[in-house]
Motif scaffolding. Structure first.
Motif, PDB file in Angstrom:
ATOM      1  N   SER A   1       0.833  -1.204   0.000  1.00 18.00           N
ATOM      2  CA  SER A   1       0.000   0.000   0.000  1.00 18.00           C
ATOM      3  C   SER A   1       0.868   1.254   0.000  1.00 18.00           C
ATOM      4  CB  SER A   1      -0.920  -0.006   1.216  1.00 18.00           C
ATOM      5  OG  SER A   1      -1.716   1.157   1.255  1.00 18.00           O
ATOM      6  N   GLY A   2       1.910   1.261   0.835  1.00 12.28           N
ATOM      7  CA  GLY A   2       2.791   2.421   0.923  1.00 12.28           C
ATOM      8  C   GLY A   2       3.495   2.714  -0.392  1.00 12.28           C
ATOM      9  N   PHE A   3       3.874   1.662  -1.107  1.00 10.63           N
ATOM     10  CA  PHE A   3       4.575   1.834  -2.384  1.00 10.63           C
ATOM     11  C   PHE A   3       3.691   2.543  -3.408  1.00 10.63           C
ATOM     12  CE2 PHE A   3       5.381   0.124  -6.679  1.00 10.63           C
ATOM     13  CZ  PHE A   3       6.651   0.615  -6.888  1.00 10.63           C
ATOM     14  N   PHE A   4       2.445   2.097  -3.539  1.00 10.33           N
ATOM     15  CA  PHE A   4       1.560   2.700  -4.536  1.00 10.33           C
ATOM     16  C   PHE A   4       1.081   4.084  -4.113  1.00 10.33           C
ATOM     17  CE2 PHE A   4       1.330  -1.689  -6.027  1.00 10.33           C
ATOM     18  CZ  PHE A   4       1.501  -1.478  -7.389  1.00 10.33           C
ATOM     19  N   CYS A   5       1.005   4.314  -2.803  1.00 10.62           N
ATOM     20  CA  CYS A   5       0.701   5.674  -2.349  1.00 10.62           C
ATOM     21  C   CYS A   5       1.865   6.612  -2.679  1.00 10.62           C
ATOM     22  CB  CYS A   5       0.422   5.682  -0.851  1.00 10.62           C
ATOM     23  SG  CYS A   5      -1.180   4.988  -0.399  1.00 10.62           S
ATOM     24  N   LEU A   6       3.085   6.091  -2.562  1.00  3.42           N
ATOM     25  CA  LEU A   6       4.263   6.885  -2.913  1.00  3.42           C
ATOM     26  C   LEU A   6       4.236   7.241  -4.399  1.00  3.42           C
ATOM     27  CD1 LEU A   6       6.991   8.108  -2.135  1.00  3.42           C
ATOM     28  CD2 LEU A   6       8.034   5.873  -2.594  1.00  3.42           C
ATOM     29  N   LEU A   7       3.895   6.278  -5.251  1.00  4.56           N
ATOM     30  CA  LEU A   7       3.772   6.556  -6.677  1.00  4.56           C
ATOM     31  C   LEU A   7       2.680   7.590  -6.942  1.00  4.56           C
ATOM     32  CD1 LEU A   7       4.096   3.056  -8.416  1.00  4.56           C
ATOM     33  CD2 LEU A   7       5.833   4.832  -8.171  1.00  4.56           C
ATOM     34  N   GLY A   8       1.581   7.471  -6.199  1.00 10.43           N
ATOM     35  CA  GLY A   8       0.492   8.427  -6.364  1.00 10.43           C
ATOM     36  C   GLY A   8       0.903   9.840  -6.002  1.00 10.43           C
ATOM     37  N   SER A   9       1.763   9.973  -4.988  1.00  6.17           N
ATOM     38  CA  SER A   9       2.208  11.303  -4.576  1.00  6.17           C
ATOM     39  C   SER A   9       3.158  11.930  -5.587  1.00  6.17           C
ATOM     40  CB  SER A   9       2.897  11.226  -3.209  1.00  6.17           C
ATOM     41  OG  SER A   9       4.137  10.534  -3.296  1.00  6.17           O
ATOM     42  N   LEU A  10       3.813  11.085  -6.420  1.00  2.00           N
ATOM     43  CA  LEU A  10       4.786  11.577  -7.388  1.00  2.00           C
ATOM     44  C   LEU A  10       4.168  11.894  -8.749  1.00  2.00           C
ATOM     45  CD1 LEU A  10       7.746   9.126  -6.629  1.00  2.00           C
ATOM     46  CD2 LEU A  10       7.460  11.474  -5.813  1.00  2.00           C
ATOM     47  N   THR A  11       2.894  11.515  -8.938  1.00  2.00           N
ATOM     48  CA  THR A  11       2.226  11.772 -10.216  1.00  2.00           C
ATOM     49  C   THR A  11       1.396  13.048 -10.141  1.00  2.00           C
ATOM     50  OG1 THR A  11       0.338  10.400  -9.558  1.00  2.00           O
ATOM     51  CG2 THR A  11       2.108   9.346 -10.813  1.00  2.00           C
TER      52      THR A  11
END
Length: 505
Positions: free
Chosen positions: A387-397
């Protein structure tokens, strides 16, 4: 004389887990019926939570003045230049004018509801471990849920509405944890994990079902009554057919009642409980030294009145409690935070909530399968980091063009991973603590989860990339904290502190 020796030879003291495995069956017809009926409470519990997006929604509005231009903000218009589509009674927002400068009141009600859940979780957790028991606490919580929910429909103003939502939240805080423990305690150790993971199918089904109820009853007052009556029906129609937990009876010294339930489980599952077999706490069933057994029994008398103070007093359970608090806090923050962020997609509210609930269900099934193969600890770490990984990607887009879809997918995968964690944490936390304080510990960790739920709307208000960044850090840090916990896979549910300590030596 030889007959007496033979009779003594067949006498056997077994713990509940041992008796389930040897004589009663770990998950037979009795457990299936008990599990389904108990977990129906989760379905109606979801009604009281997810009724808020529908009752507190912002309805459509239209222009009525010549100079009014649609598509803007009503805050820029005079009161006579616009009106609510369908009238003022559609939601609390339209009825009490919770817009513009009063828009914060919508989020305030939601936070106060979860504050009530936090307080209720602690109180009902203690009551279910003490004199009320699991079944008694579930009965009281569901009854109060239904009563306060129905009364909410008659709120004369916003502040009475807020108070009643707090009281509904207070009773809701006891439903989930009491239902979970009551449903899983009579299940054998090798089946408990998979069964426990299935609990949240009832919760997700409730979320999907409330979307249909809200679509039928679109006036908020009618909706509250329709969403609350099922809790009352559950109290009168379903709960009378439930049995109290045999573990609670055992640690309270009511061995006869505990044995009767175990015999009922065995007969319902097509098996037989031998006459020479007796229930005992784990340490009684495994110790032969009379002095040592007497010492354990003395500890058990104290353990029968265990509370959260006892959890903190023992170093082993104190560490477990602190880590479980962190995990439940961040898990709830991310789960509810991402779920609330979906509202910004501006899609059909009824379909959106239903699809989100359906999207969570595969997470429960996948986690249940992996749970028995890899255990609690690795799966907790893995789902939180996922979950943390995809939230991190979401914050970078960026939230523009095609990247909007990428961010939406990141949010879906983020809530997918955390839904599995949120489900798993109930099982993991329950297995970390002995029966005498299990619900008290769950109540404490549930309070931490509600604090995360209270904070979630505030994080969402930050907007931009910050919410996803906060959720990413929470998931990654939570996974790191999980390394501090022991593995509980295929371990017995210990009844007392003495049994827990003895097993760790």
């Amino acid at each position: 004389m030889s007959a007496e020796k033979n009779s003594e030879a067949v006498v056997e003291k077994l713990s509940i887990d041992e008796m389930l495995q040897k004589h009663c069956g770990e998950f037979g017809k009795w457990q299936l019926k008990h599990f389904v009926l108990t977990n129906l409470a989760w379905t109606f519990y979801a009604f009281h939570i997810m009724v808020m997006p529908f009752a507190d929604r912002i309805p459509e509005w239209r222009c009525v003045g010549r100079d009014c231009e649609g598509g803007g903000s009503v805050c820029e218009l005079s009161p006579g230049e616009w009106e609510w589509v369908g009238g003022r009674s559609g939601s609390t927002v339209s009825e009490w004018g919770l817009i513009c400068g009063d828009k914060f009141k919508v989020g305030l009600v939601q936070s106060i509801f979860f504050a009530g859940c936090m307080i209720g979780a602690g109180i009902f957790g203690h009551l279910s471990d003490s004199f009320l028991g699991r079944k008694g606490s579930l009965t009281v919580a569901c009854a109060l849920n239904g009563i306060f929910g129905c009364i909410t429909a008659f709120s004369p103003n916003y502040w009475i509405y807020t108070i009643l939502r707090f009281l509904t939240g207070f009773s809701s805080g006891g439903v989930g944890l009491c239902a979970f423990v009551l449903a899983t305690e009579p299940i054998g150790p090798t089946k408990r994990g998979s069964a426990g993971m299935s609990t949240f199918y009832f919760f997700s089904s409730g979320i999907a079902l409330v979307s249909l109820v809200a679509y039928i009853f679109q006036m908020w007052r009618h909706l509250y009554i329709a969403a609350s009556i099922p809790s009352l029906l559950y109290v009168f129609i379903v709960i009378p057919f439930l049995s109290e937990s045999p573990r609670w009876y055992l640690v309270r010294g009511r061995i006869t009642e505990a044995t009767q339930i175990m015999a009922l489980i065995a007969s319902s599952n097509g098996r037989h409980l031998p006459s020479g077999v007796f229930l005992a706490l784990e340490e009684e069933s495994s110790t032969n030294d009379e002095e040592e057994e007497e010492e354990f029994l003395m500890e058990d008398k104290v353990a029968q009145i265990g509370s959260i103070v006892d959890v903190i007093r023992f170093p082993m359970t104190r560490t477990r409690l602190l880590v479980a608090i962190v995990l439940n806090f961040v898990g709830s923050l991310v789960y509810y935070g991402i779920s609330l962020n979906v509202v910004n997609l501006k899609t059909n509210l009824y379909m959106n909530v239903a699809l989100n609930a359906i999207a969570e269900m595969p997470a429960f099934g996948i986690t249940a399968v992996l749970l028995e193969r890899y255990g609690r600890k690795p799966l907790t770490i893995g789902t939180m980091w996922f979950s943390g990984f995809f939230c991190l990607l979401g914050s970078l887009t960026k939230n523009v063009g095609i990247w909007k879809i990428v961010r939406m997918v990141c949010g879906i995968l983020g809530v997918f991973g955390m839904a599995g964690t949120y489900n798993l944490l109930f099982i993991y936390t329950a297995e970390l603590f002995p029966t005498v304080v299990r619900n008290a510990a769950l109540g404490c960790t549930n309070q931490a989860a509600e604090m995360g739920a209270i904070l979630a709307p505030i994080v969402v208000v930050l907007g931009g990339w910050l919410p996803f960044a906060v959720f990413a850090v929470s998931g990654i840090v939570g996974g790191a904290f999980a390394f501090l916990l022991p593995e509980t896979h295929n371990q017995p549910l210990y009844d007392t502190f003495a049994g827990l300590v003895a097993a760790s030596v």
